[in-house]
Design a protein around this motif. Structure first.
Motif, PDB file in Angstrom:
ATOM      1  N   MET A 139       0.847  -1.160   0.000  1.00  0.00           N
ATOM      2  CA  MET A 139       0.000   0.000   0.000  1.00  0.00           C
ATOM      3  C   MET A 139       0.897   1.229   0.000  1.00  0.00           C
ATOM      4  N   SER A 140       0.664   2.151  -0.919  1.00  0.00           N
ATOM      5  CA  SER A 140       1.507   3.342  -1.002  1.00  0.00           C
ATOM      6  C   SER A 140       0.811   4.530  -0.339  1.00  0.00           C
ATOM      7  N   VAL A 141       1.601   5.415   0.188  1.00  0.00           N
ATOM      8  CA  VAL A 141       1.106   6.621   0.837  1.00  0.00           C
ATOM      9  C   VAL A 141       1.183   7.747  -0.182  1.00  0.00           C
ATOM     10  N   PRO A 142       0.078   8.512  -0.349  1.00  0.00           N
ATOM     11  CA  PRO A 142       0.129   9.595  -1.332  1.00  0.00           C
ATOM     12  C   PRO A 142       1.130  10.660  -0.899  1.00  0.00           C
ATOM     13  N   PRO A 143       1.798  11.272  -1.861  1.00  0.00           N
ATOM     14  CA  PRO A 143       2.759  12.317  -1.502  1.00  0.00           C
ATOM     15  C   PRO A 143       2.046  13.514  -0.903  1.00  0.00           C
ATOM     16  N   PRO A 144       2.727  14.247  -0.024  1.00  0.00           N
ATOM     17  CA  PRO A 144       2.081  15.418   0.554  1.00  0.00           C
ATOM     18  C   PRO A 144       1.774  16.436  -0.532  1.00  0.00           C
ATOM     19  N   GLY A 145       0.645  17.050  -0.413  1.00  0.00           N
ATOM     20  CA  GLY A 145       0.221  18.062  -1.375  1.00  0.00           C
ATOM     21  C   GLY A 145      -0.958  18.806  -0.801  1.00  0.00           C
ATOM     22  N   PRO A 146      -1.483  19.747  -1.549  1.00  0.00           N
ATOM     23  CA  PRO A 146      -2.637  20.500  -1.046  1.00  0.00           C
ATOM     24  C   PRO A 146      -3.800  19.574  -0.751  1.00  0.00           C
ATOM     25  N   GLY A 147      -4.323  19.652   0.435  1.00  0.00           N
ATOM     26  CA  GLY A 147      -5.464  18.846   0.823  1.00  0.00           C
ATOM     27  C   GLY A 147      -5.102  17.509   1.429  1.00  0.00           C
ATOM     28  N   ASN A 148      -3.839  17.074   1.373  1.00  0.00           N
ATOM     29  CA  ASN A 148      -3.413  15.810   1.966  1.00  0.00           C
ATOM     30  C   ASN A 148      -2.793  16.081   3.319  1.00  0.00           C
ATOM     31  N   GLY A 149      -3.341  15.492   4.337  1.00  0.00           N
ATOM     32  CA  GLY A 149      -2.779  15.671   5.668  1.00  0.00           C
ATOM     33  C   GLY A 149      -3.286  16.941   6.330  1.00  0.00           C
ATOM     34  N   PRO A 150      -2.772  17.203   7.529  1.00  0.00           N
ATOM     35  CA  PRO A 150      -3.237  18.390   8.240  1.00  0.00           C
ATOM     36  C   PRO A 150      -2.740  19.658   7.546  1.00  0.00           C
ATOM     37  N   PRO A 151      -3.503  20.738   7.680  1.00  0.00           N
ATOM     38  CA  PRO A 151      -3.073  21.979   7.050  1.00  0.00           C
ATOM     39  C   PRO A 151      -1.849  22.545   7.760  1.00  0.00           C
ATOM     40  N   SER A 152      -1.055  23.233   7.025  1.00  0.00           N
ATOM     41  CA  SER A 152       0.081  23.939   7.597  1.00  0.00           C
ATOM     42  C   SER A 152       0.236  25.229   6.828  1.00  0.00           C
ATOM     43  N   GLN A 153       1.185  26.027   7.238  1.00  0.00           N
ATOM     44  CA  GLN A 153       1.389  27.303   6.557  1.00  0.00           C
ATOM     45  C   GLN A 153       1.827  27.068   5.113  1.00  0.00           C
ATOM     46  N   ASP A 154       2.572  25.998   4.872  1.00  0.00           N
ATOM     47  CA  ASP A 154       3.045  25.706   3.522  1.00  0.00           C
ATOM     48  C   ASP A 154       1.997  25.000   2.669  1.00  0.00           C
ATOM     49  N   ASP A 212      -7.353  22.838   0.251  1.00  0.00           N
ATOM     50  CA  ASP A 212      -7.836  23.333  -1.040  1.00  0.00           C
ATOM     51  C   ASP A 212      -8.870  24.440  -0.866  1.00  0.00           C
ATOM     52  N   ALA A 213      -9.736  24.295   0.134  1.00  0.00           N
ATOM     53  CA  ALA A 213     -10.775  25.304   0.343  1.00  0.00           C
ATOM     54  C   ALA A 213     -10.161  26.646   0.707  1.00  0.00           C
ATOM     55  N   VAL A 214      -9.125  26.626   1.534  1.00  0.00           N
ATOM     56  CA  VAL A 214      -8.473  27.877   1.930  1.00  0.00           C
ATOM     57  C   VAL A 214      -7.737  28.472   0.735  1.00  0.00           C
ATOM     58  N   ALA A 215      -7.068  27.633  -0.032  1.00  0.00           N
ATOM     59  CA  ALA A 215      -6.369  28.128  -1.219  1.00  0.00           C
ATOM     60  C   ALA A 215      -7.359  28.732  -2.207  1.00  0.00           C
ATOM     61  N   SER A 216      -8.501  28.084  -2.365  1.00  0.00           N
ATOM     62  CA  SER A 216      -9.532  28.606  -3.253  1.00  0.00           C
ATOM     63  C   SER A 216     -10.091  29.926  -2.724  1.00  0.00           C
ATOM     64  N   LEU A 218     -13.259  31.595   6.725  1.00  0.00           N
ATOM     65  CA  LEU A 218     -12.529  30.368   6.440  1.00  0.00           C
ATOM     66  C   LEU A 218     -11.021  30.587   6.552  1.00  0.00           C
ATOM     67  N   ILE A 219     -10.545  31.695   6.025  1.00  0.00           N
ATOM     68  CA  ILE A 219      -9.110  32.004   6.089  1.00  0.00           C
ATOM     69  C   ILE A 219      -8.683  32.211   7.542  1.00  0.00           C
ATOM     70  N   ARG A 220      -9.513  32.905   8.323  1.00  0.00           N
ATOM     71  CA  ARG A 220      -9.171  33.135   9.738  1.00  0.00           C
ATOM     72  C   ARG A 220      -9.153  31.833  10.526  1.00  0.00           C
ATOM     73  N   ARG A 221     -10.146  30.968  10.296  1.00  0.00           N
ATOM     74  CA  ARG A 221     -10.158  29.685  11.007  1.00  0.00           C
ATOM     75  C   ARG A 221      -8.926  28.860  10.660  1.00  0.00           C
ATOM     76  N   HIS A 222      -8.532  28.872   9.409  1.00  0.00           N
ATOM     77  CA  HIS A 222      -7.330  28.141   8.998  1.00  0.00           C
ATOM     78  C   HIS A 222      -6.101  28.743   9.671  1.00  0.00           C
ATOM     79  N   GLY A 232      -1.877  28.316  13.564  1.00  0.00           N
ATOM     80  CA  GLY A 232      -1.161  29.186  14.496  1.00  0.00           C
ATOM     81  C   GLY A 232      -0.368  30.302  13.851  1.00  0.00           C
ATOM     82  N   THR A 233      -0.868  30.814  12.746  1.00  0.00           N
ATOM     83  CA  THR A 233      -0.204  31.944  12.096  1.00  0.00           C
ATOM     84  C   THR A 233      -1.174  33.094  11.979  1.00  0.00           C
ATOM     85  N   ALA A 234      -0.644  34.247  11.695  1.00  0.00           N
ATOM     86  CA  ALA A 234      -1.490  35.412  11.466  1.00  0.00           C
ATOM     87  C   ALA A 234      -2.107  35.298  10.078  1.00  0.00           C
ATOM     88  N   PRO A 235      -3.350  35.763   9.899  1.00  0.00           N
ATOM     89  CA  PRO A 235      -3.956  35.718   8.575  1.00  0.00           C
ATOM     90  C   PRO A 235      -3.150  36.575   7.595  1.00  0.00           C
TER      91      PRO A 235
END
Length: 130
Positions: A1-16, A20-24, A105-109, A114-117
């Motif tokens: 079983m392979s693990v998908p590479p990290p990308g937008p929407g995979n795993g917990p959100p981070s500053q990097d 997808d919803a926040v990016a949109s 949505l941006i503020r909640r993210h 833990g970063t400033a909007p």
């Protein structure tokens, strides 16, 4: 079983990697704001230019009294004020319905990671779009 590479929407959100919803939301927010602002200015600018051009070219027309004792200039000024009040209400309603959910949505993210909007760009940078 392979693990998908990290990308937008995979795993917990981070500053990097925002979801997808926040990016949109970050992409749609400027278009939403500028579209509402453009419509507001177009409607009010048209009403103002129409009134100003009529007063400059047909000043005697503004002195006529078509409705009882009120001159036409007062009636047109009142109509322009009504247009301004209506479009102000419409602009506020548009932002509450379309922009405020995106900002929330941006503020909640931002709180989640833990970063400033993100802050708006300086006015000079907005004028230099390609």
């Amino acid at each position: 079983m392979s693990v998908p590479p990290p990308g937008p929407g995979n795993g917990p959100p981070s500053q990097d990697r925002p979801h997808d919803a926040v990016a949109s939301a970050l992409q749609r927010l400027p278009r939403t704001l500028s579209g509402a602002r453009r419509r507001f200015l177009a409607v009010n600018g048209t009403a103002f230019l129409l009134t100003a051009s009529l007063s400059a070219t047909a000043g005697e027309l503004f002195a006529t009294r078509p409705v009882g004792t009120l001159p036409l200039g007062v009636v047109l000024g009142t109509l322009q004020l009504a247009v301004l009040l209506f479009t102000s209400w419409w602009y506020d309603r548009t932002l509450r319905r379309h922009a405020d959910p995106l900002v929330g949505l941006i503020r909640r993210h931002a709180e989640l990671v833990g970063t400033a909007p993100p802050q708006p760009a300086p006015a000079e940078a907005l004028g230099r779009r390609r």
